[in-house]
Design a protein around this motif. Structure first.
Motif, PDB file in Angstrom:
ATOM      1  N   GLU A  68      34.087  53.756  44.396  1.00 18.11           N
ATOM      2  CA  GLU A  68      33.907  52.076  43.866  1.00 18.11           C
ATOM      3  C   GLU A  68      34.901  50.871  44.684  1.00 18.11           C
ATOM      4  OE1 GLU A  68      36.013  53.531  39.703  1.00 18.11           O
ATOM      5  OE2 GLU A  68      34.060  54.551  40.810  1.00 18.11           O
ATOM      6  N   PHE A  69      34.228  49.872  44.823  1.00 22.05           N
ATOM      7  CA  PHE A  69      35.034  48.520  45.404  1.00 22.05           C
ATOM      8  C   PHE A  69      35.575  47.959  43.929  1.00 22.05           C
ATOM      9  CE2 PHE A  69      35.703  44.381  46.857  1.00 22.05           C
ATOM     10  CZ  PHE A  69      36.545  44.533  47.711  1.00 22.05           C
ATOM     11  N   ASP A  70      36.437  47.637  43.705  1.00 22.17           N
ATOM     12  CA  ASP A  70      37.873  46.903  43.057  1.00 22.17           C
ATOM     13  C   ASP A  70      37.630  45.213  43.361  1.00 22.17           C
ATOM     14  OD1 ASP A  70      39.195  45.662  40.410  1.00 22.17           O
ATOM     15  OD2 ASP A  70      40.977  47.707  40.772  1.00 22.17           O
ATOM     16  N   GLU A  71      36.427  44.686  42.722  1.00 20.62           N
ATOM     17  CA  GLU A  71      36.871  43.416  43.498  1.00 20.62           C
ATOM     18  C   GLU A  71      38.425  42.539  42.586  1.00 20.62           C
ATOM     19  OE1 GLU A  71      33.040  40.981  43.980  1.00 20.62           O
ATOM     20  OE2 GLU A  71      32.274  42.771  42.177  1.00 20.62           O
ATOM     21  N   SER A  72      38.151  43.444  41.706  1.00 18.64           N
ATOM     22  CA  SER A  72      39.984  42.652  41.650  1.00 18.64           C
ATOM     23  C   SER A  72      41.340  43.233  41.897  1.00 18.64           C
ATOM     24  CB  SER A  72      40.418  42.606  39.858  1.00 18.64           C
ATOM     25  OG  SER A  72      40.621  44.321  39.589  1.00 18.64           O
ATOM     26  N   ALA A  73      41.523  44.071  42.687  1.00 16.21           N
ATOM     27  CA  ALA A  73      42.218  44.891  43.352  1.00 16.21           C
ATOM     28  C   ALA A  73      41.932  44.437  45.381  1.00 16.21           C
ATOM     29  CB  ALA A  73      42.716  46.409  43.296  1.00 16.21           C
ATOM     30  N   ASN A  74      40.696  44.029  45.283  1.00 18.69           N
ATOM     31  CA  ASN A  74      40.094  44.024  46.480  1.00 18.69           C
ATOM     32  C   ASN A  74      40.724  45.557  47.256  1.00 18.69           C
ATOM     33  OD1 ASN A  74      38.990  42.525  48.436  1.00 18.69           O
ATOM     34  ND2 ASN A  74      40.171  41.941  49.757  1.00 18.69           N
ATOM     35  N   ALA A  75      40.211  46.414  46.739  1.00 13.94           N
ATOM     36  CA  ALA A  75      40.295  47.029  47.385  1.00 13.94           C
ATOM     37  C   ALA A  75      39.554  49.047  46.891  1.00 13.94           C
ATOM     38  CB  ALA A  75      42.017  48.036  46.864  1.00 13.94           C
TER      39      ALA A  75
END
Length: 87
Positions: free
Chosen positions: A11-18
């Motif tokens: 999954e992509f974590d938008e807040s961490a950009n990771a």
């Protein structure tokens, strides 16, 4: 954003950009790929995707995961999807 690709899931974590990598092939993992790491990985795989023996990934610096040429192509396709999520 969730990815259930041919070779990887996560999954992509938008807040961490990771990207949190949860699974490679049939093996569970918990690895975080930032934008720089993802680009380095895809660049390397693109340069070496035609090698007859494929590639070997390591999980947790202990578990070897062999990818044949076809799997490397699928892995690159999965990573290309993830690439579009980074900002």
């Amino acid at each position: 954003m969730q990815l259930d690709g041919h070779i990887i899931s996560g999954e992509f974590d938008e807040s961490a950009n990771a990207f949190l990598l949860r699974k490679v092939k049939h093996l569970s993992t918990a690895s975080i790929l930032n934008k720089k790491q993802l680009h380095a990985l895809t660049d390397y795989l693109h340069k070496h995707k035609h090698e007859d023996d494929g590639q070997v990934l390591t999980l947790y610096d202990q578990i070897l995961v062999r990818l044949n040429q076809e799997e490397v192509e699928h892995f690159l396709n999965d990573l290309d999807k993830v690439k579009t999520w980074y900002h």
